[in-house]
Design an enzyme around this catalytic site. Structure first.
Site, short mmCIF file in Angstrom:
data_model
loop_
_atom_site.label_atom_id
_atom_site.label_comp_id
_atom_site.label_asym_id
_atom_site.label_seq_id
_atom_site.Cartn_x
_atom_site.Cartn_y
_atom_site.Cartn_z
N TYR A 125 19.76 15.64 -10.29
CA TYR A 125 20.71 16.75 -10.45
C TYR A 125 21.30 17.05 -9.09
CZ TYR A 125 22.33 21.06 -12.76
OH TYR A 125 23.08 22.06 -13.33
N ASN B 104 22.93 30.88 -18.39
CA ASN B 104 23.61 30.65 -19.67
C ASN B 104 24.68 31.69 -20.03
OD1 ASN B 104 22.20 28.28 -20.05
ND2 ASN B 104 20.48 29.31 -21.02
N SER C 285 22.56 25.63 -28.93
CA SER C 285 21.98 25.61 -27.59
C SER C 285 22.01 27.03 -27.05
CB SER C 285 22.80 24.69 -26.68
OG SER C 285 24.08 25.25 -26.45
N ARG D 104 23.75 19.66 -35.18
CA ARG D 104 23.18 18.51 -35.86
C ARG D 104 22.63 18.92 -37.22
NH1 ARG D 104 18.66 17.23 -33.54
NH2 ARG D 104 18.99 18.63 -31.79
N TYR E 273 30.32 20.92 -20.52
CA TYR E 273 29.27 21.49 -19.66
C TYR E 273 27.93 20.83 -19.93
CZ TYR E 273 27.90 24.30 -23.72
OH TYR E 273 27.49 24.70 -24.97
N GLY E 274 27.93 19.79 -20.76
CA GLY E 274 26.70 19.07 -21.06
C GLY E 274 27.03 17.79 -21.79
N LYS F 49 12.62 28.60 -25.21
CA LYS F 49 12.68 28.64 -23.76
C LYS F 49 11.37 29.20 -23.21
CE LYS F 49 16.54 29.47 -21.67
NZ LYS F 49 16.60 28.18 -20.96
#
Lengths: 391, 391
Positions: free
Chosen positions: B89, B169, B196, B218, B290-291, B382
């Site tokens: 990263y 986030n 997410s 999904r 962003y991902g 989380k």
């Protein structure tokens, strides 16, 4: 074949779609025209070499006060024209009704014309040269009547070829180099398809602005000639896509900018090689796509967007015209004229194809279809059409 | 295990890289510390469950006038933390030297802390809650000494969990909804990965702004629960990627916006489904990535760039912090606090894992590694770490 036109049924000017319904109601007789102009037309979309033909139609009536009658001098056949005729290009093409029988589309988007007769309020005079400010004006014709606001006067000293080709490729290059990244003298620009018409304009306009260019082209038997040609236009470096397959070569190319990585990448190819070329970019770079010669999508590792702040966008000169004022268009045209006057922008390689006025409709149609066949096959030099009046 | 610290060798505060060289030269003896704080650290990059361990280090000296000593209350384990430890990263992680023997990296980027002792010019008081304004602050620790400018005071009424998770986030969602497309009430936003942490924040902040969202997730066995959950957060519509394979279904989804096509697409997936989702966009739209959960690139038909004026760009909250002033950061934080106070942004689903002060170094290390194993496996909720002081 001169014939007399019935004064009461003269064409309105400028030509608008479907004014002929009124004529039809008056039991209009076609025998009363002067057939004296010719256009390359199509009625349905399809392969240009099949669907286009020529049409001969009456000489134009006097223009209305805000209009001008123009005679086309040279009109290029651009790749996009093929797509417009095919019906696969998102152009707003307006049908014209040059004869009462049929609503037709006159082909051609770009071209230079000379004013033959000017309306009293048009602000143009006989003999002035004009280029089209309106998209899809139907330039593959001997003459047309247009409102003065739909054309821009252009200085004759730049010559017919430059004038005929000044509204599509040079402003595409000029605007792409100006509108996306704030480039300063000495900055680097990356591009592929560098020997395309736009690519060559990019090289020259960039050199004129003292920008440096890294150019990629396909490998070919005469690659040295191509490299030499592009360098003579002002290209700083020229490579082939083959150079992208070697990590060492890529590292070498990257080292040429001495850490001042390019922040603008002009893409007209897409596909795998273009993805590899992204490695040559610095952070906060912008890829401007204006073509996709590979017919492949542009595939981008998402990490480039997130961590390198890559931006991808597109450029289409047609949209630029639709979203900018006439004044802005004139300004850009003047800027390009300036570059031409300074001898920094060469005429595109071209050949002129004349459709002689003496040719019969059948002969003229055959000629135009044969030219289109060559263009569809992607033959070399740009073709500039000269459609003569029918004597 | 309290030990006495030699006053002449007290840690400088705030901790800076490598101040220990000086200590070493003074033939410093490790037996003279108070071992009273604990941090989760790594010395080399690798899989977190292998390379991290805990370290116990002396209690902090009094802060310098512009600094504060803080005690961490809760510090989330974010997916990016794993990548930082792996070394994949692009974070600027600064080594700390909590002990003279080793230069180490304290893990953790986000967290909420309480001020234990404030320097005279710090503008903060004992008991204040603060969040990190500096990237990669090393929050998986019981305590730290930081300059006051590197933290932002946060109101306690939002609670520990919200405070601990407010810097990554929610601002990602908030900024992506604000910085790219000028969205008005009633406008549509398209997103994938909608369940997410960021996706859920997008739904809630969008709903708070009276924007409408089309969300993709999904397919899974409990898809109805997921849909219901997202709708309870304010999602206008929720679909699965399976819906993209049917032309009719796609047409139906497109019809939902009644011609007001989305102009903002927030992407954290990429790959094939994301390319299909582009069809749901209107002209002049922006894809903000962003991902890349699919680990696939983002593949875009070039025609979208040219003819639909599509723009693709990326968002990275870390860069946002690096390119914005402290004042701008405070403003965004306050905006998010406002949404939380109005009850419009829920706490993320979470579990709290406490590393008790009573645990030995070996036990603590085992605990943290086990948690990391679960996180690396992509387990559900989380995890918020609470690293206790060592008594």
């Amino acid at each position: 074949m001169f014939r007399t036109i019935n004064a009461s049924t003269r064409l309105s000017c400028p030509l608008r779609p479907a004014p002929w319904n009124a004529f039809a109601k008056r039991s209009f007789s076609t025998t009363s025209y002067v057939f004296a102009q010719r256009a390359v037309k199509y009625e349905t979309n399809g392969e240009p070499s099949s669907v286009i033909s020529t049409i001969t139609y009456p000489d134009l009536p006097a223009p209305s006060p805000d209009s001008v009658n123009i005679k086309f001098l040279l009109s290029p056949i651009n790749p996009a024209d093929v797509n417009v005729i095919q019906g696969v290009y998102p152009a707003n093409k307006t049908a014209q009704q040059l004869l009462p029988e049929a609503q037709i589309f006159v082909a051609g988007n770009e071209g230079v014309a000379v004013v033959q007769q000017a309306g009293s309020d048009a602000g143009l005079a006989e003999g002035d040269w004009v280029i089209m400010a309106k998209q899809q004006a139907g330039t593959w014709a001997s003459a047309s009547c247009v409102t003065a606001r739909d054309v821009i006067k252009v200085p004759k000293e730049i010559g017919e070829v430059h004038a005929a080709t000044i509204t599509v490729n040079p402003p595409t290059a000029y605007n792409m180099l100006r509108d996306f990244v704030d480039l300063k003298e000495g900055d680097w620009v990356l591009q592929n398809g560098a020997n395309s018409a736009v690519g060559e304009a990019v090289i020259q306009i960039a050199a004129h602005r003292k920008l440096r260019t890294i150019n990629f082209v396909r490998n070919r038997h005469n690659i040295d000639d191509v490299k030499q040609h592009l360098q003579s236009l002002g290209a700083t470096h020229v490579f082939t896509y083959d150079d992208l397959s070697s990590k060492e070569r890529l590292k070498h190319i990257k080292s040429l900018t001495k850490g001042k990585d390019p922040r603008l990448f002009l893409n007209c190819v897409s596909g795998k090689d273009t993805t590899t070329m992204l490695r040559l970019l610095g952070s906060d770079a912008t890829v401007v796509s204006y073509g996709a010669m590979s017919k492949q999508p542009l595939s981008i590792p998402t990490s480039y967007f997130i961590f390198k702040d890559l931006k991808c966008t597109g450029f289409w000169q047609s949209r630029w015209y639709n979203t900018h004022t006439r004044e802005e268009r004139v300004t850009v045209m003047n800027e390009i004229v300036k570059v031409i006057r300074e001898g920094k922008l060469r005429e595109p390689e071209h050949e002129i194809v004349t459709i002689p006025g003496s040719a019969s409709e059948e002969e003229a149609t055959t000629m135009v279809r044969e030219v289109m066949k060559r263009v569809e096959a992607g033959a070399g030099r740009k073709v500039l059409l000269r459609v003569e009046e029918v004597p």
